[in-house]
Design an enzyme around this catalytic site. Structure first.
Site, PDB file in Angstrom:
ATOM      1  NE  ARG A  16      -2.575   4.904  -2.416  1.00  0.00           N
ATOM      2  CZ  ARG A  16      -3.834   4.503  -2.401  1.00  0.00           C
ATOM      3  NH1 ARG A  16      -4.223   3.446  -3.102  1.00  0.00           N
ATOM      4  NH2 ARG A  16      -4.739   5.164  -1.712  1.00  0.00           N
ATOM      5  CG  ASP A  17      -6.622   5.590  -5.065  1.00  0.00           C
ATOM      6  OD1 ASP A  17      -6.807   4.586  -5.771  1.00  0.00           O
ATOM      7  OD2 ASP A  17      -7.400   5.919  -4.157  1.00  0.00           O
ATOM      8  CG  HIS A 214      -9.758   7.511  -0.074  1.00  0.00           C
ATOM      9  ND1 HIS A 214      -8.476   7.868  -0.424  1.00  0.00           N
ATOM     10  CD2 HIS A 214     -10.145   6.606  -1.016  1.00  0.00           C
ATOM     11  CE1 HIS A 214      -8.108   7.209  -1.522  1.00  0.00           C
ATOM     12  NE2 HIS A 214      -9.108   6.438  -1.903  1.00  0.00           N
ATOM     13  CG  HIS A 216     -12.553   5.954  -5.441  1.00  0.00           C
ATOM     14  ND1 HIS A 216     -11.644   5.743  -6.449  1.00  0.00           N
ATOM     15  CD2 HIS A 216     -11.869   5.808  -4.280  1.00  0.00           C
ATOM     16  CE1 HIS A 216     -10.458   5.467  -5.920  1.00  0.00           C
ATOM     17  NE2 HIS A 216     -10.557   5.489  -4.604  1.00  0.00           N
ATOM     18  CB  CYS A 247      -8.824  -0.520  -5.625  1.00  0.00           C
ATOM     19  SG  CYS A 247      -8.087  -1.934  -4.776  1.00  0.00           S
ATOM     20  CG  ASN A 256      -8.858   8.921  -5.687  1.00  0.00           C
ATOM     21  OD1 ASN A 256      -7.985   8.374  -6.342  1.00  0.00           O
ATOM     22  ND2 ASN A 256      -9.160   8.552  -4.477  1.00  0.00           N
TER      23      ASN A 256
HETATM   24  N1  COA Z   1       7.914  -4.153   0.010  1.00  0.00           N
HETATM   25  C1  COA Z   1       8.802  -4.894  -0.699  1.00  0.00           C
HETATM   26  N2  COA Z   1       8.809  -6.225  -0.734  1.00  0.00           N
HETATM   27  C2  COA Z   1       7.861  -6.847   0.001  1.00  0.00           C
HETATM   28  C3  COA Z   1       6.922  -6.157   0.760  1.00  0.00           C
HETATM   29  C4  COA Z   1       6.957  -4.750   0.745  1.00  0.00           C
HETATM   30  N3  COA Z   1       6.068  -4.029   1.431  1.00  0.00           N
HETATM   31  N4  COA Z   1       6.105  -7.029   1.363  1.00  0.00           N
HETATM   32  C5  COA Z   1       6.529  -8.261   1.000  1.00  0.00           C
HETATM   33  N5  COA Z   1       7.587  -8.158   0.176  1.00  0.00           N
HETATM   34  C6  COA Z   1       8.304  -9.231  -0.505  1.00  0.00           C
HETATM   35  C7  COA Z   1       8.730 -10.322   0.444  1.00  0.00           C
HETATM   36  O1  COA Z   1       9.999 -10.018   0.955  1.00  0.00           O
HETATM   37  C8  COA Z   1       8.715 -11.527  -0.459  1.00  0.00           C
HETATM   38  O2  COA Z   1       9.847 -11.492  -1.306  1.00  0.00           O
HETATM   39  P1  COA Z   1      10.526 -12.840  -1.863  1.00  0.00           P
HETATM   40  O3  COA Z   1       9.517 -13.482  -2.751  1.00  0.00           O
HETATM   41  O4  COA Z   1      11.726 -12.322  -2.600  1.00  0.00           O
HETATM   42  O5  COA Z   1      10.828 -13.643  -0.640  1.00  0.00           O
HETATM   43  C9  COA Z   1       7.522 -11.278  -1.353  1.00  0.00           C
HETATM   44  O6  COA Z   1       7.368  -9.858  -1.386  1.00  0.00           O
HETATM   45  C10 COA Z   1       6.244 -11.931  -0.843  1.00  0.00           C
HETATM   46  O7  COA Z   1       6.057 -11.577   0.524  1.00  0.00           O
HETATM   47  P2  COA Z   1       4.757 -12.006   1.368  1.00  0.00           P
HETATM   48  O8  COA Z   1       4.907 -11.489   2.749  1.00  0.00           O
HETATM   49  O9  COA Z   1       4.525 -13.486   1.207  1.00  0.00           O
HETATM   50  O10 COA Z   1       3.627 -11.178   0.683  1.00  0.00           O
HETATM   51  P3  COA Z   1       2.308 -11.685  -0.005  1.00  0.00           P
HETATM   52  O11 COA Z   1       2.643 -12.318  -1.304  1.00  0.00           O
HETATM   53  O12 COA Z   1       1.494 -12.444   0.989  1.00  0.00           O
HETATM   54  O13 COA Z   1       1.580 -10.300  -0.323  1.00  0.00           O
HETATM   55  C11 COA Z   1       1.222  -8.017   0.368  1.00  0.00           C
HETATM   56  C12 COA Z   1       1.107  -9.489   0.726  1.00  0.00           C
HETATM   57  C13 COA Z   1       0.522  -7.249   1.463  1.00  0.00           C
HETATM   58  C14 COA Z   1       2.700  -7.638   0.334  1.00  0.00           C
HETATM   59  C15 COA Z   1       0.594  -7.750  -1.020  1.00  0.00           C
HETATM   60  O14 COA Z   1      -0.652  -8.386  -1.090  1.00  0.00           O
HETATM   61  C16 COA Z   1       0.404  -6.255  -1.295  1.00  0.00           C
HETATM   62  O15 COA Z   1       1.367  -5.525  -1.455  1.00  0.00           O
HETATM   63  N6  COA Z   1      -0.841  -5.762  -1.361  1.00  0.00           N
HETATM   64  C17 COA Z   1      -1.150  -4.357  -1.572  1.00  0.00           C
HETATM   65  C18 COA Z   1      -1.935  -4.205  -2.828  1.00  0.00           C
HETATM   66  C19 COA Z   1      -2.219  -2.748  -3.110  1.00  0.00           C
HETATM   67  O16 COA Z   1      -1.330  -1.917  -3.164  1.00  0.00           O
HETATM   68  N7  COA Z   1      -3.500  -2.427  -3.324  1.00  0.00           N
HETATM   69  C20 COA Z   1      -3.940  -1.148  -3.690  1.00  0.00           C
HETATM   70  C21 COA Z   1      -3.926  -0.163  -2.592  1.00  0.00           C
HETATM   71  S1  COA Z   1      -5.332  -0.249  -1.517  1.00  0.00           S
HETATM   72 ZN    ZN Z   2      -8.927   4.906  -3.328  1.00  0.00          ZN
END
Ligand code: COA
Ligand code: ZN
Length: 287
Positions: A16-17, A214, A216, A247, A256
């Site tokens: 994942r990371d 956790h 890094h 990240c 990590n």
């Molecule tokens: N899995 C699949 N689809 C998802 C989802 C999920 N967990 N969360 C949201 N979606 C979809 C929604 O259904 C929507 O789809 P559409 O455009 O077809 O309607 C779209 O994604 C946007 O949804 P929204 O709730 O508005 O999300 P957002 O654009 O505000 O983004 C997060 C918020 C949290 C989903 C996003 O910022 C994210 O995934 N961040 C994590 C980043 C990461 O992994 N960082 C590293 C690890 S620390």
């Molecule tokens: Zn990390």
């Protein structure tokens, strides 16, 4: 996990990371081969994927397939990251063993990473706990919820983070009913003195909830930080094979701590991890 014959739980998070930083799609069958080989080497817990929107991080478009395959491996605790309720629902539908819910202590990093205020993330977490409880009551697996506090020991945007803030959010996670709290040095700014201060304070704050670390290795302090956390009583550590990691929303973060080095060090200190070092090193071939 059979906790009886190990002293320290080492959790692989490279799938994942590490892979979230790799632009090129790592084939699903190779992810599964990596998980199988590391589980066979004795690693008891692996964060295998991330239930994020595939449009945002295409690397995890195969999250369902990877989790389903990992769940077939006996004795392995399968964890996956979730940033919101939608992600948690995807995990609960499969009966994943553990969800890794992420939020950041730094307001700026939380906004950049999950596009939410920290209070909104906490509200999401409470909904996730309720969804988990409902799934368990309906006779499904009782999925554990581990909640991570990213940027707890420093942030590329905000710099130093107050230990008081880390404690406040750790207390809120415990209050929400999580099964584990992960204190994360997302960018690798920590040093052993800060680790001692922060982990002592968090452990005192959250009572019985297990706390994981956790780290890094951006500045080469990773294993020194492990020793400092061990001194505070921490017995769960994230690491990644060959030190992949970072990240995408935290500039400057590198890998990590290295799983193989961590296991070697713990082994040398007489702390049992259950991992066979030579079999673990052989898994590096897959990478
Ligand atoms: N899995 C699949 N689809 C998802 C989802 C999920 N967990 N969360 C949201 N979606 C979809 C929604 O259904 C929507 O789809 P559409 O455009 O077809 O309607 C779209 O994604 C946007 O949804 P929204 O709730 O508005 O999300 P957002 O654009 O505000 O983004 C997060 C918020 C949290 C989903 C996003 O910022 C994210 O995934 N961040 C994590 C980043 C990461 O992994 N960082 C590293 C690890 S620390
Ligand atoms: Zn990390």
């Amino acid at each position: 996990m059979n906790a009886a014959n190990i002293d320290v739980l080492v959790r692989e998070v490279g799938l994942r990371d590490g892979l979230q930083m790799v632009a090129e799609f790592f084939p699903t069958d190779q992810k599964i081969a990596w998980i199988r080989a590391e589980a066979a080497a004795g690693v008891r817990e692996i964060e295998v994927s991330s239930f994020v929107p595939p449009k945002l991080i295409p690397q995890f478009a195969d999250a369902e397939a990877v989790v389903e395959a990992a769940l077939q491996i006996g004795g392995l605790t399968v964890m996956a990251l979730v940033p919101n309720l939608r992600g948690a629902e995807r995990g609960l539908a499969l009966g994943v063993h553990k969800l890794d819910f992420v939020m950041s202590v730094s307001r700026t990093h939380n906004l950049k990473n999950v596009r939410r205020e920290r209070e909104e993330s906490l509200a999401d977490l409470r909904r996730i706990v309720a969804a988990r409880d409902a799934a368990a009551a309906a006779g499904g697996t009782r999925t554990q919820i581990a909640a991570g506090l990213s940027t707890a020991l420093g942030c590329s945007y905000e710099g130093a983070i107050a230990v008081g803030d880390v404690c406040r959010y750790a207390a809120a996670l415990a209050e929400a009913g999580v099964d584990e709290i992960m204190v994360a040095d997302t960018v690798g700014y920590a040093d052993p003195a800060l680790v001692r201060k922060a982990f002592r304070a968090v452990l005192a704050e959250v009572g019985d909830v297990p706390v994981a670390a956790h780290f890094h290795d951006t500045r080469g302090t990773g294993l020194a930080n492990v020793v400092a956390a061990l001194d505070c009583g921490v017995r769960r550590f994230d690491a990644s094979l060959a030190g992949l990691g970072g990240c995408p929303f935290a500039p400057g973060a590198t890998g990590n701590i290295v799983m193989d080095d961590l296991c070697f060090m713990l082994d040398s200190m007489g702390l049992r991890t259950g991992v066979d070092l030579s079999r673990l090193l052989a898994v590096r071939e897959i990478l």
